[in-house]
Design a protein around this motif. Structure first.
Motif, PDB file in Angstrom:
ATOM      1  N   GLN A  36     -21.035  -4.276 -67.489  1.00  0.00           N
ATOM      2  CA  GLN A  36     -20.279  -3.749 -66.353  1.00  0.00           C
ATOM      3  C   GLN A  36     -18.818  -4.185 -66.406  1.00  0.00           C
ATOM      4  O   GLN A  36     -17.920  -3.439 -65.997  1.00  0.00           O
ATOM      5  CB  GLN A  36     -20.923  -4.230 -65.044  1.00  0.00           C
ATOM      6  CG  GLN A  36     -22.273  -3.612 -64.752  1.00  0.00           C
ATOM      7  CD  GLN A  36     -22.924  -4.210 -63.525  1.00  0.00           C
ATOM      8  OE1 GLN A  36     -22.466  -5.227 -62.997  1.00  0.00           O
ATOM      9  NE2 GLN A  36     -24.004  -3.597 -63.062  1.00  0.00           N
ATOM     10  N   MET A  37     -18.553  -5.379 -66.887  1.00  0.00           N
ATOM     11  CA  MET A  37     -17.176  -5.834 -67.009  1.00  0.00           C
ATOM     12  C   MET A  37     -16.417  -5.086 -68.095  1.00  0.00           C
ATOM     13  O   MET A  37     -15.217  -4.817 -67.968  1.00  0.00           O
ATOM     14  CB  MET A  37     -17.146  -7.340 -67.327  1.00  0.00           C
ATOM     15  CG  MET A  37     -17.544  -8.241 -66.188  1.00  0.00           C
ATOM     16  SD  MET A  37     -17.436  -9.985 -66.653  1.00  0.00           S
ATOM     17  CE  MET A  37     -17.829 -10.762 -65.083  1.00  0.00           C
ATOM     18  N   PRO A  92     -15.372  -0.236 -68.154  1.00  0.00           N
ATOM     19  CA  PRO A  92     -14.177   0.542 -67.795  1.00  0.00           C
ATOM     20  C   PRO A  92     -13.147   0.605 -68.921  1.00  0.00           C
ATOM     21  O   PRO A  92     -12.619   1.681 -69.232  1.00  0.00           O
ATOM     22  CB  PRO A  92     -13.628  -0.198 -66.565  1.00  0.00           C
ATOM     23  CG  PRO A  92     -14.779  -0.928 -66.013  1.00  0.00           C
ATOM     24  CD  PRO A  92     -15.586  -1.339 -67.191  1.00  0.00           C
ATOM     25  N   PHE A 145      -7.899  -2.373 -63.672  1.00  0.00           N
ATOM     26  CA  PHE A 145      -9.278  -2.756 -63.360  1.00  0.00           C
ATOM     27  C   PHE A 145      -9.420  -4.253 -63.092  1.00  0.00           C
ATOM     28  O   PHE A 145     -10.548  -4.761 -63.037  1.00  0.00           O
ATOM     29  CB  PHE A 145     -10.211  -2.362 -64.511  1.00  0.00           C
ATOM     30  CG  PHE A 145     -10.423  -0.882 -64.635  1.00  0.00           C
ATOM     31  CD1 PHE A 145     -11.208  -0.202 -63.724  1.00  0.00           C
ATOM     32  CD2 PHE A 145      -9.821  -0.175 -65.656  1.00  0.00           C
ATOM     33  CE1 PHE A 145     -11.409   1.160 -63.843  1.00  0.00           C
ATOM     34  CE2 PHE A 145     -10.010   1.190 -65.787  1.00  0.00           C
ATOM     35  CZ  PHE A 145     -10.799   1.868 -64.874  1.00  0.00           C
ATOM     36  N   SER A 176      -8.796  -5.896 -60.334  1.00  0.00           N
ATOM     37  CA  SER A 176      -9.441  -6.115 -59.036  1.00  0.00           C
ATOM     38  C   SER A 176     -10.956  -5.915 -59.128  1.00  0.00           C
ATOM     39  O   SER A 176     -11.734  -6.667 -58.534  1.00  0.00           O
ATOM     40  CB  SER A 176      -8.848  -5.166 -57.993  1.00  0.00           C
ATOM     41  OG  SER A 176      -9.017  -3.811 -58.393  1.00  0.00           O
ATOM     42  N   LEU A 177     -11.393  -4.904 -59.895  1.00  0.00           N
ATOM     43  CA  LEU A 177     -12.825  -4.709 -60.114  1.00  0.00           C
ATOM     44  C   LEU A 177     -13.418  -5.891 -60.865  1.00  0.00           C
ATOM     45  O   LEU A 177     -14.552  -6.312 -60.589  1.00  0.00           O
ATOM     46  CB  LEU A 177     -13.066  -3.408 -60.891  1.00  0.00           C
ATOM     47  CG  LEU A 177     -14.508  -3.122 -61.324  1.00  0.00           C
ATOM     48  CD1 LEU A 177     -15.418  -2.974 -60.107  1.00  0.00           C
ATOM     49  CD2 LEU A 177     -14.567  -1.875 -62.200  1.00  0.00           C
ATOM     50  N   TYR A 178     -12.645  -6.446 -61.782  1.00  0.00           N
ATOM     51  CA  TYR A 178     -13.114  -7.594 -62.538  1.00  0.00           C
ATOM     52  C   TYR A 178     -13.375  -8.786 -61.619  1.00  0.00           C
ATOM     53  O   TYR A 178     -14.375  -9.504 -61.784  1.00  0.00           O
ATOM     54  CB  TYR A 178     -12.076  -7.949 -63.606  1.00  0.00           C
ATOM     55  CG  TYR A 178     -12.265  -9.304 -64.229  1.00  0.00           C
ATOM     56  CD1 TYR A 178     -13.301  -9.541 -65.136  1.00  0.00           C
ATOM     57  CD2 TYR A 178     -11.426 -10.358 -63.918  1.00  0.00           C
ATOM     58  CE1 TYR A 178     -13.483 -10.784 -65.695  1.00  0.00           C
ATOM     59  CE2 TYR A 178     -11.593 -11.601 -64.468  1.00  0.00           C
ATOM     60  CZ  TYR A 178     -12.616 -11.811 -65.356  1.00  0.00           C
ATOM     61  OH  TYR A 178     -12.805 -13.044 -65.910  1.00  0.00           O
ATOM     62  N   VAL A 202     -14.287  -8.685 -58.516  1.00  0.00           N
ATOM     63  CA  VAL A 202     -15.526  -8.411 -57.785  1.00  0.00           C
ATOM     64  C   VAL A 202     -16.742  -8.728 -58.654  1.00  0.00           C
ATOM     65  O   VAL A 202     -17.730  -9.326 -58.193  1.00  0.00           O
ATOM     66  CB  VAL A 202     -15.553  -6.946 -57.322  1.00  0.00           C
ATOM     67  CG1 VAL A 202     -16.900  -6.605 -56.685  1.00  0.00           C
ATOM     68  CG2 VAL A 202     -14.424  -6.674 -56.337  1.00  0.00           C
ATOM     69  N   LEU A 203     -16.669  -8.360 -59.932  1.00  0.00           N
ATOM     70  CA  LEU A 203     -17.776  -8.646 -60.838  1.00  0.00           C
ATOM     71  C   LEU A 203     -17.911 -10.142 -61.094  1.00  0.00           C
ATOM     72  O   LEU A 203     -19.028 -10.649 -61.260  1.00  0.00           O
ATOM     73  CB  LEU A 203     -17.566  -7.893 -62.157  1.00  0.00           C
ATOM     74  CG  LEU A 203     -17.656  -6.369 -62.072  1.00  0.00           C
ATOM     75  CD1 LEU A 203     -17.314  -5.735 -63.411  1.00  0.00           C
ATOM     76  CD2 LEU A 203     -19.050  -5.945 -61.626  1.00  0.00           C
ATOM     77  N   LYS A 238     -17.227 -12.468 -58.925  1.00  0.00           N
ATOM     78  CA  LYS A 238     -17.899 -12.982 -57.732  1.00  0.00           C
ATOM     79  C   LYS A 238     -19.401 -12.733 -57.813  1.00  0.00           C
ATOM     80  O   LYS A 238     -20.209 -13.616 -57.486  1.00  0.00           O
ATOM     81  CB  LYS A 238     -17.316 -12.313 -56.486  1.00  0.00           C
ATOM     82  CG  LYS A 238     -17.946 -12.778 -55.188  1.00  0.00           C
ATOM     83  CD  LYS A 238     -17.359 -12.038 -53.986  1.00  0.00           C
ATOM     84  CE  LYS A 238     -18.036 -12.455 -52.702  1.00  0.00           C
ATOM     85  NZ  LYS A 238     -17.491 -11.719 -51.524  1.00  0.00           N
ATOM     86  N   SER A 239     -19.786 -11.534 -58.245  1.00  0.00           N
ATOM     87  CA  SER A 239     -21.208 -11.235 -58.430  1.00  0.00           C
ATOM     88  C   SER A 239     -21.829 -12.128 -59.495  1.00  0.00           C
ATOM     89  O   SER A 239     -22.987 -12.547 -59.375  1.00  0.00           O
ATOM     90  CB  SER A 239     -21.386  -9.763 -58.802  1.00  0.00           C
ATOM     91  OG  SER A 239     -22.730  -9.465 -59.102  1.00  0.00           O
TER      92      SER A 239
END
Length: 259
Positions: free
Chosen positions: A183-184, A187, A230, A232-234, A236-237, A239-240
């Motif tokens: 997922q990381m 993109p 990407f 900012s999306l990173y 979030v990932l 944190k997950s």
């Protein structure tokens, strides 16, 4: 004061010290070579000394069973710390996938913290993740993990290491780690795949253009732009990924404690 000099309490303290030391040997951030060894031992000693007065420690005789308990404590500490390290390695795997598409796979660098070769992008992501971990006091949560492990795995408890559910849990954790790494990376890898498709079309329509010369710098520029968008999306990932790490540590301790 009498408890401090009580010789009967030394075996229990040694068991706590072995688990804490083994935990910090494999734990990310605390196990790096840049941290002096005497600091790791001293930190483990004083933390074990504090935990000794808060953990229920029954009298333990020094006999053949005590040697088995020492080995059990070392394995438990190593497994908990190693599980956290394995999950956080998803960042390195994602960076390796990105570097392979960028063309940076031939330029791995030596990580001074671990002494191993790491991809450039993976090391960049990993440093950001560690800084994020420190900024949200995640290292305190990791220390809390080894502290509360005694609620699930007492000092004198038997741990079924050959339990099939324990093996299945580790395999599922590996699968989760690779899923987060994918997922990381997807993109940026997807953008680079589109660049490869475009270069292939250009190579067929304009044979005079040397796509091998143009393609490498073009993919590097596209990768940097994609990382910027990407990022900012990173986060979030990441944190997950931390949530998965803490949940996996708790689940592993539950299985080893028989809960």
């Amino acid at each position: 004061m009498l408890d401090i000099i009580n010789l009967a309490s030394i075996p229990a303290f040694l068991l706590i010290f072995v688990r804490v030391t083994a935990f910090f040997v494999a734990l990310p951030l605390f196990s790096y070579k840049t941290i002096p060894t005497h600091f790791k031992i001293g930190f483990s000693f004083f933390l074990a000394f504090i935990m000794f007065y808060t953990v229920d420690s029954p009298p333990i005789p020094i006999d053949g069973t005590f040697i088995l308990l020492l080995a059990k404590e070392a394995i438990v500490g190593l497994l908990i710390g190693l599980l956290a390290y394995i999950i956080l390695s998803a960042i390195q795997i994602a960076g390796g996938l990105i570097d392979f598409q960028m063309g940076f796979a031939i330029a791995n660098v030596i990580d001074p913290q671990t002494g191993a070769q790491t991809p450039l992008t993976g090391q960049y992501f990993y440093i950001i993740a560690l800084l994020f971990l420190l900024s949200v006091d995640g290292h305190h949560l990791l220390i809390d993990g080894i502290f509360y492990s005694y609620n699930l795995i007492p000092i004198d408890a038997y741990v079924p290491f050959q339990n099939q559910s324990l093996i299945d849990f580790v395999i599922d954790t590996f699968n989760e780690m690779f899923l987060i790494a994918f997922q990381m990376a997807i993109p940026i890898v997807g953008c680079l795949f589109l660049v490869d498709v475009a270069l292939g079309i250009i190579a067929r329509t304009v044979p005079q253009l040397n796509v091998f010369v143009v393609g490498l710098p073009l993919k590097i520029v596209v990768s940097f732009i994609a990382i910027l968008f990407f990022l900012s999306l990173y986060m979030v990932l990441v944190k997950s990924l931390f949530e998965t790490t803490f949940e996996a540590m708790h689940g592993l301790m539950q299985l080893m404690g028989g809960a």
